[in-house]
Design an enzyme around this catalytic site. Structure first.
Site, short mmCIF file in Angstrom:
data_model
loop_
_atom_site.label_atom_id
_atom_site.label_comp_id
_atom_site.label_asym_id
_atom_site.label_seq_id
_atom_site.Cartn_x
_atom_site.Cartn_y
_atom_site.Cartn_z
CD GLU A 53 -35.37 -15.94 -19.61
OE1 GLU A 53 -36.39 -16.04 -20.30
OE2 GLU A 53 -35.37 -16.03 -18.35
CD GLU B 88 -42.90 -17.24 -16.94
OE1 GLU B 88 -42.06 -18.13 -16.69
OE2 GLU B 88 -42.94 -16.62 -18.03
CG HIS B 89 -38.62 -15.60 -14.24
ND1 HIS B 89 -37.30 -16.01 -14.20
CD2 HIS B 89 -39.03 -15.79 -15.51
CE1 HIS B 89 -36.93 -16.42 -15.40
NE2 HIS B 89 -37.95 -16.28 -16.22
CG HIS C 192 -40.13 -12.98 -18.87
ND1 HIS C 192 -38.88 -12.68 -18.36
CD2 HIS C 192 -40.07 -14.29 -19.25
CE1 HIS C 192 -38.11 -13.74 -18.43
NE2 HIS C 192 -38.79 -14.73 -18.96
#
Length: 433
Positions: free
Chosen positions: A141, A69-70, A66
């Site tokens: 997040e 991905e960012h 993840h």
């Protein structure tokens, strides 16, 4: 380029594996205004111990897929979202347990946006400074999801069913795990999992497949990639004895959020990809017969106040895991769990499991499927999730139509086992708190 015609749904799919291993699928849809492109890698949050065949396997911090991905959207010259916006496109990305996908949608300048998608995903840029900056953003997040009762409920039951497997860990990782991520870690994961041979490109819209394939091939020919190597992933071995039968946590909720889970094991699955797709479809239909909103069980539980409009269930099937979860908000979680287990463990004798109900539910499932094909976004997002060997999303109608009651009963027998059940309750804070 291979051409596959699906007469029943009036679709033609073009596919080709390029020299660098990239799998390309093109689906022309005339009279649609938008074009969607999805670039996906077979790499998700659970892939934390890996290496190449013949080499020593190494581990990386949780949440790194993840995080990666960012970071791919951030380049030395600026943010890629801005570039897509300047080209009249919207872009997005998401990481699941097993995949990371990058998506654009556009009504024009399709070639520019397609090449932007390919280039930004295939040109990583990480520095120690930008990695440190991102940790604070992702940390926020993670905290946001930890404050979400539905998210906590879902990962609560996963933790019970998969206490050792990384499936129980939040896709974004933890505050502690992302603190350990370095730029070198990101590059190592990128070089392993973002090789074209581990990736799929799917484009759908009003496109010319020959022209589109030419653009893709020309783009890929300008880039150099390492030789194709077999990727080995390692997951911990677990048995029914590892499943945690019950756990609970407290949060500021009005009523208890209860969930009953059933874990499946790979040893109980059929061997071939087609048989596994039949199994997944059959068990979904089986649960609909037992607990769908038109079933007698659902109506009785609703009238008795055991469940309410929050009740729902799902069956998840992916590489290295499959499970079912049944959840509701309730004032009597024990009664809910007992009723669920009784219905599921006695499913073969349930009067709602019959040929007539199966026929109706198959029609309903097919209707939803055909309706979904009107959404290019659904097709783009779902296609790479529904690759079962040579079978694709477009083979599903034939599979649904061929399902018989015997298939549902067999799937239920393979999957529903008492020792594989678990309960998780998210309870209101006690008065002392």
């Amino acid at each position: 380029m291979n051409k596959k015609i699906y007469e029943q749904i009036n679709e033609t799919l073009y596919e080709e594996v390029l020299e660098n291993g990239l799998k390309v699928y093109l689906l022309p849809k005339k009279d649609f205004q938008k074009t969607y492109g999805l670039f996906s890698t077979n790499y998700g949050s659970i892939d934390n111990i890996f290496g190449y065949a013949g080499e020593e396997l190494k581990s990386v911090p949780d949440g790194i897929a993840h995080f990666l991905e960012h970071k791919l959207f951030e380049k030395e010259e600026g943010d890629v979202f801005q570039k897509f916006g300047d080209q009249g496109a919207s872009a997005n990305a998401f990481t699941s347990f097993t995949r990371t996908s990058y998506l654009f949608s556009a009504s024009n300048r399709v070639k520019e946006n397609l090449l932007t998608l390919l280039d930004f995903v295939q040109e990583p840029y990480f520095t120690p400074e930008t990695v440190e900056k991102e940790k604070g953003i992702i940390g926020q997040e993670i905290q946001m999801y930890q404050d979400d009762p539905n998210w906590r409920q879902f990962f609560g039951i996963l933790n019970n069913m998969y206490p050792k497997h990384p499936l129980h860990i939040d896709i974004a990782g933890t505050i502690e795990s992302i603190a350990e991520i370095t730029a070198d870690d990101l590059y190592r994961c990128y070089e392993t999992f973002y090789h074209p041979s581990n990736m799929t490109l799917f484009v759908v819209g009003d496109i010319d497949p020959n022209e589109m394939m030419t653009w893709i091939k020309e783009n890929q020919a300008t880039k150099t990639f390492s030789p194709i190597q077999e990727i080995i992933r390692q997951f911990p071995e677990e048995t029914s004895a590892d499943i945690i039968p019950f756990s609970s946590v407290q949060m500021p909720v009005n009523r208890t959020k209860a969930v009953v889970g059933i874990r499946g094991f790979e040893a109980d699955l059929p061997e071939t990809a087609k048989e596994q797709l039949v199994f997944r479809t059959a068990i979904q239909l089986y649960f609909q017969m037992l607990l769908g909103n038109t079933s007698d069980n659902y109506l009785n539980l609703y009238q008795e106040g055991v469940i309410d409009d929050t009740f729902g269930f799902d069956f998840s099937f992916d590489r290295s895991f499959h499970f079912a979860d049944f959840a509701t908000d309730t004032t009597n979680p024990d009664l809910f769990a007992e009723k669920m287990e009784a219905i599921l463990l006695n499913a073969k004798q349930d009067p709602g499991v019959n040929e007539e109900n199966l026929a109706l539910l198959k029609k309903k499932m097919l209707g939803k499927y055909f309706q979904s094909l009107n959404s290019l976004e659904y097709i783009a997002n779902q296609f790479t999730q529904d690759l079962f060997g040579e079978l694709t999303l477009f083979d599903l109608p034939a599979v649904i139509q061929a399902i018989e009651l015997e298939d549902c009963l067999r799937a239920g027998e393979q999957f529903i086992k008492k020792e594989n059940f678990s309960r998780f309750y998210l309870e209101p804070l006690s008065k002392e708190d």
